[in-house]
Scaffold this motif. Structure first.
Motif, mmCIF file in Angstrom:
data_model
loop_
_atom_site.group_PDB
_atom_site.id
_atom_site.type_symbol
_atom_site.label_atom_id
_atom_site.label_comp_id
_atom_site.label_asym_id
_atom_site.label_seq_id
_atom_site.Cartn_x
_atom_site.Cartn_y
_atom_site.Cartn_z
ATOM 1 N N ASN A 165 0.851 -1.184 0.000
ATOM 2 C CA ASN A 165 0.000 0.000 0.000
ATOM 3 C C ASN A 165 0.894 1.244 0.000
ATOM 4 N N ASP A 166 0.819 2.083 0.983
ATOM 5 C CA ASP A 166 1.633 3.300 1.027
ATOM 6 C C ASP A 166 2.755 3.216 2.048
ATOM 7 N N THR A 167 3.119 1.998 2.453
ATOM 8 C CA THR A 167 4.136 1.822 3.477
ATOM 9 C C THR A 167 5.304 1.016 2.921
ATOM 10 N N VAL A 168 6.514 1.486 3.218
ATOM 11 C CA VAL A 168 7.733 0.767 2.852
ATOM 12 C C VAL A 168 8.245 0.087 4.122
ATOM 13 N N PHE A 169 8.269 -1.225 4.117
ATOM 14 C CA PHE A 169 8.798 -2.009 5.241
ATOM 15 C C PHE A 169 10.248 -2.338 4.907
ATOM 16 N N TRP A 170 11.173 -2.023 5.817
ATOM 17 C CA TRP A 170 12.581 -2.213 5.526
ATOM 18 C C TRP A 170 13.300 -2.917 6.676
ATOM 19 N N GLY A 171 14.422 -3.483 6.347
ATOM 20 C CA GLY A 171 15.295 -4.096 7.339
ATOM 21 C C GLY A 171 16.711 -4.116 6.798
ATOM 22 N N ALA A 172 17.666 -4.314 7.670
ATOM 23 C CA ALA A 172 19.062 -4.352 7.243
ATOM 24 C C ALA A 172 19.863 -5.248 8.177
ATOM 25 N N ILE A 173 20.934 -5.758 7.654
ATOM 26 C CA ILE A 173 21.914 -6.480 8.453
ATOM 27 C C ILE A 173 23.191 -5.656 8.386
ATOM 28 N N ILE A 174 23.638 -5.206 9.533
ATOM 29 C CA ILE A 174 24.832 -4.378 9.620
ATOM 30 C C ILE A 174 25.962 -5.240 10.170
ATOM 31 N N SER A 175 27.094 -5.220 9.491
ATOM 32 C CA SER A 175 28.218 -6.055 9.933
ATOM 33 C C SER A 175 29.524 -5.272 9.883
ATOM 34 N N GLN A 176 30.486 -5.792 10.621
ATOM 35 C CA GLN A 176 31.833 -5.229 10.628
ATOM 36 C C GLN A 176 32.793 -6.391 10.795
ATOM 37 N N ASP A 177 33.755 -6.483 9.911
ATOM 38 C CA ASP A 177 34.744 -7.562 9.943
ATOM 39 C C ASP A 177 34.091 -8.943 9.994
ATOM 40 N N GLY A 178 33.000 -9.116 9.258
ATOM 41 C CA GLY A 178 32.328 -10.403 9.187
ATOM 42 C C GLY A 178 31.427 -10.740 10.356
ATOM 43 N N HIS A 179 31.275 -9.841 11.313
ATOM 44 C CA HIS A 179 30.425 -10.078 12.477
ATOM 45 C C HIS A 179 29.188 -9.192 12.403
ATOM 46 N N VAL A 180 28.024 -9.779 12.638
ATOM 47 C CA VAL A 180 26.778 -9.011 12.624
ATOM 48 C C VAL A 180 26.748 -8.101 13.846
ATOM 49 N N MET A 181 26.537 -6.816 13.590
ATOM 50 C CA MET A 181 26.522 -5.818 14.656
ATOM 51 C C MET A 181 25.110 -5.338 14.978
ATOM 52 N N GLY A 182 24.170 -5.544 14.061
ATOM 53 C CA GLY A 182 22.804 -5.104 14.307
ATOM 54 C C GLY A 182 21.882 -5.460 13.162
ATOM 55 N N ARG A 183 20.601 -5.453 13.460
ATOM 56 C CA ARG A 183 19.561 -5.752 12.474
ATOM 57 C C ARG A 183 18.408 -4.757 12.633
ATOM 58 N N PRO A 184 18.634 -3.503 12.307
ATOM 59 C CA PRO A 184 17.533 -2.545 12.442
ATOM 60 C C PRO A 184 16.437 -2.813 11.416
ATOM 61 N N LYS A 185 15.239 -2.396 11.732
ATOM 62 C CA LYS A 185 14.107 -2.536 10.812
ATOM 63 C C LYS A 185 13.122 -1.425 11.112
ATOM 64 N N GLY A 186 12.242 -1.178 10.188
ATOM 65 C CA GLY A 186 11.263 -0.130 10.412
ATOM 66 C C GLY A 186 10.307 0.021 9.248
ATOM 67 N N GLN A 187 9.570 1.105 9.300
ATOM 68 C CA GLN A 187 8.582 1.421 8.283
ATOM 69 C C GLN A 187 8.727 2.875 7.888
ATOM 70 N N LEU A 188 8.517 3.130 6.612
ATOM 71 C CA LEU A 188 8.508 4.491 6.091
ATOM 72 C C LEU A 188 7.205 4.699 5.335
ATOM 73 N N GLN A 189 6.668 5.872 5.404
ATOM 74 C CA GLN A 189 5.513 6.214 4.580
ATOM 75 C C GLN A 189 6.026 6.642 3.214
#
Length: 79
Positions: free
Chosen positions: A21-45
């Protein structure tokens, strides 16, 4: 589902998003030196990003990195 890869401030990220619809659902995998540092996610209009989904995703992921948003955090960076 769309995806992109990039880097910011010494971190690498793999981001993905889908539009429903009018919402963008997003997520990401953030890494440094091959190690996962975070997995933020969210929504944008969709109306708040002026049609530039990839640019908006890059921006929210970079902001999440800058703010040290961790695993499964919901970064609500657009209104």
């Amino acid at each position: 589902m769309a995806q992109l890869q990039g880097s910011h401030a010494g971190y690498r990220f793999d981001a993905f998003w889908s539009v429903q619809n009018d919402t963008v659902f997003w997520g990401a995998i953030i890494s440094q030196d091959g190690h996962v540092m975070g997995r933020p996610k969210g929504q944008l209009q969709r109306e708040a990003i002026d049609g530039d989904e990839a640019g908006a995703i890059r921006h929210v992921v970079a902001t999440a990195i800058d703010k040290n948003v961790g695993v499964d955090a919901d970064a609500k960076l657009y209104g």
